[in-house]
Design an enzyme around this catalytic site. Structure first.
Site, PDB file in Angstrom:
ATOM      1  N   LYS A  35      10.245  33.021 -19.809  1.00  0.00           N
ATOM      2  CA  LYS A  35      10.323  31.569 -20.429  1.00  0.00           C
ATOM      3  C   LYS A  35      11.797  31.508 -21.218  1.00  0.00           C
ATOM      4  O   LYS A  35      12.430  32.390 -21.072  1.00  0.00           O
ATOM      5  CB  LYS A  35       9.427  31.650 -21.869  1.00  0.00           C
ATOM      6  N   ARG A 133      -1.898  31.605 -33.445  1.00  0.00           N
ATOM      7  CA  ARG A 133      -1.077  30.766 -32.634  1.00  0.00           C
ATOM      8  C   ARG A 133      -2.191  29.862 -31.561  1.00  0.00           C
ATOM      9  O   ARG A 133      -2.649  28.708 -32.134  1.00  0.00           O
ATOM     10  CB  ARG A 133      -0.031  31.445 -31.747  1.00  0.00           C
ATOM     11  N   HIS A 162      -2.038  38.395 -28.030  1.00  0.00           N
ATOM     12  CA  HIS A 162      -0.663  38.767 -28.138  1.00  0.00           C
ATOM     13  C   HIS A 162      -0.791  39.363 -29.448  1.00  0.00           C
ATOM     14  O   HIS A 162      -1.042  39.120 -30.564  1.00  0.00           O
ATOM     15  CB  HIS A 162      -0.226  37.338 -28.301  1.00  0.00           C
ATOM     16  N   ARG A 218       3.700  42.896 -20.503  1.00  0.00           N
ATOM     17  CA  ARG A 218       4.386  41.766 -20.434  1.00  0.00           C
ATOM     18  C   ARG A 218       5.929  41.777 -21.028  1.00  0.00           C
ATOM     19  O   ARG A 218       5.987  41.132 -22.232  1.00  0.00           O
ATOM     20  CB  ARG A 218       3.633  40.449 -21.085  1.00  0.00           C
ATOM     21  N   TYR A 262      37.772  23.217 -40.892  1.00  0.00           N
ATOM     22  CA  TYR A 262      37.018  21.894 -41.575  1.00  0.00           C
ATOM     23  C   TYR A 262      36.716  22.816 -43.041  1.00  0.00           C
ATOM     24  O   TYR A 262      36.250  23.782 -43.183  1.00  0.00           O
ATOM     25  CB  TYR A 262      35.788  21.872 -40.947  1.00  0.00           C
ATOM     26  N   CYS A 309      33.710  25.472 -35.412  1.00  0.00           N
ATOM     27  CA  CYS A 309      33.544  23.959 -35.038  1.00  0.00           C
ATOM     28  C   CYS A 309      32.584  24.030 -33.820  1.00  0.00           C
ATOM     29  O   CYS A 309      32.115  24.706 -33.358  1.00  0.00           O
ATOM     30  CB  CYS A 309      34.988  23.276 -34.529  1.00  0.00           C
ATOM     31  N   ASP A 311      33.380  22.978 -30.586  1.00  0.00           N
ATOM     32  CA  ASP A 311      33.673  23.430 -29.346  1.00  0.00           C
ATOM     33  C   ASP A 311      34.830  24.256 -29.457  1.00  0.00           C
ATOM     34  O   ASP A 311      35.462  24.824 -28.420  1.00  0.00           O
ATOM     35  CB  ASP A 311      34.315  22.101 -28.790  1.00  0.00           C
TER      36      ASP A 311
END
Ligand code: PLP
Length: 370
Positions: A35, A133, A162, A218, A262, A309, A311
């Site tokens: 997943k 769940r 689970h 699993r 910043y 920041c 990027d």
């Protein structure tokens, strides 16, 4: 040419982790969990490598992930672990995906859709033994198991639950959940019916609760070489498969008392060498790590300074050296130094799972079979 920032994924290491888990659980079958883009490692590439390694079934969270695997040519069994909405059922049938039936109503809806579709639905029943769940509560599960005997267009291939606390120190909750699950499974014994494939163990339970292994385990995070918590025992032969790196794009000397980034939250009392690296929170490098994170430059750990920041981020080299184009390691090893997903999780105030799955899709994945 890809971005100077990328993640390197060792498919060979993922295969090695698979084999280490296989040895550890003896003859029990493995269902690697893929997943969330295989925990950030790349759904299709990981599936193809594990299929080659002998995996016969995979688990994903959403039907879309199952369809993506089929489109990539994956032919083994695929269980979708998440809850289903009625209108999605034909998609499962069309792509030969295994449904999770978590209530009597959902099972009836599957039976109806399968009848209309003219194909038998493959199903695993989901029992809630203490996660709250999805799944029918263990104390009412009899009704779901009964109903499953009245659904001729449904093949019940498995039954599972689970664990909520398998990566913790206290074995009590796992023992209790196992006991509740076993109680539900007695239904088959009482009626002399064959029991479908039983499964319960995630990575934590694989590492420290062998009684939960049953017919199949699993493993999720352990496939990617990361342990689910600091409390569980380490498994030898398992090592991280993801390395995240970037390169220096700018070098400068910042004067004493001149703040960086910043908000002007950080400054040095002495003139210092600072590099800029083209990666930021928009790539999944959490802004919450500002003022805490370290990266590796020329084999040495250096502090990320000022706010991260979107990027870009800045690193204080102090008296150290670095040139434009030098590699900067955010996660993984360089020389003798090493930064782990656990380190990043500690700085970000989260768990290693979120570090791995948070690496943004705009960061290219580069695969090696080493
Ligand atoms: C995610 C998940 C797993 C794998 O969990 P790990 O802790 O990563 O091993 C197993 N089973 C289910 C139902 C899951 O949702």
């Amino acid at each position: 040419m890809h971005r100077p920032t990328h993640v390197q994924i060792s498919l060979g290491q993922i295969a090695g982790n698979y084999r280490a888990i296989e040895r550890h659980v003896g003859g029990v079958q493995l269902m690697p969990i893929l997943k969330a883009n295989a925990y950030g490692h790349g759904l299709e590439a990981v599936a193809a490598r594990l299929e080659r390694e002998g995996a016969r079934c995979f688990g994903v969270a959403y039907v879309e992930e199952g369809i993506a695997l089929r489109k990539a040519g994956v032919s083994c069994s695929i269980l979708v672990l998440g809850g289903i909405i009625g209108r999605q059922i034909p998609l499962f049938l069309e792509h030969d995906l295994i449904l999770t039936a978590s209530s009597v109503d959902k099972l009836r809806a599957i039976e109806e859709a399968a009848t209309a579709f003219g194909r038998k639905a493959r199903v695993h029943l989901k029992i809630d033994t203490g996660m709250e769940r999805i799944g029918i509560h263990w104390y009412s599960a009899g009704a779901l198991l009964e109903e499953s005997l009245r659904c001729p267009h449904v093949a019940i291939e498995g039954i599972y639950s689970h664990l909520a606390c398998s990566d913790g120190e206290d074995p009590g909750p796992t023992a209790l959940q196992l006991e509740r699950f076993q109680e539900v499974l007695r239904f088959y014994e009482r009626r002399s019916l064959p029991t479908p494939t039983r499964h319960l163990a995630n990575s934590g339970a694989i590492l420290q609760a062998p009684e939960t292994w049953l017919d199949l385990v699993r493993p999720g995070i352990l496939i990617y070489g990361v342990h689910p918590s600091a409390e569980v025992p380490r498994l030898s032969g398992v090592a991280p498969a993801m390395r995240w790196c970037s390169h220096v794009v700018y070098f400068k000397v910042v004067q004493a008392g001149h703040p960086v980034s910043y908000g002007w939250t950080w400054q040095s009392d002495v003139a210092t060498r600072v590099i800029t690296v083209p990666v930021g929170y928009g790539d999944g490098y959490f802004r919450a790590m500002s003022g805490k994170a370290e990266v590796i430059v020329r084999g040495q750990k250096k502090s990320v300074v000022g706010r991260i920041c979107m990027d870009q981020l800045m690193v204080n080299l102090e008296a150290g050296e670095a040139y434009n184009g030098d590699e900067v390691v955010l996660l993984g090893e360089q020389g003798e130094a090493r930064i782990t997903a656990e380190d990043l999780a500690g700085w970000a105030g989260t768990i290693p799972y979120e570090i791995l799955t948070n690496v943004h899709a705009r960061v290219p994945r580069v695969y090696s079979d080493e």
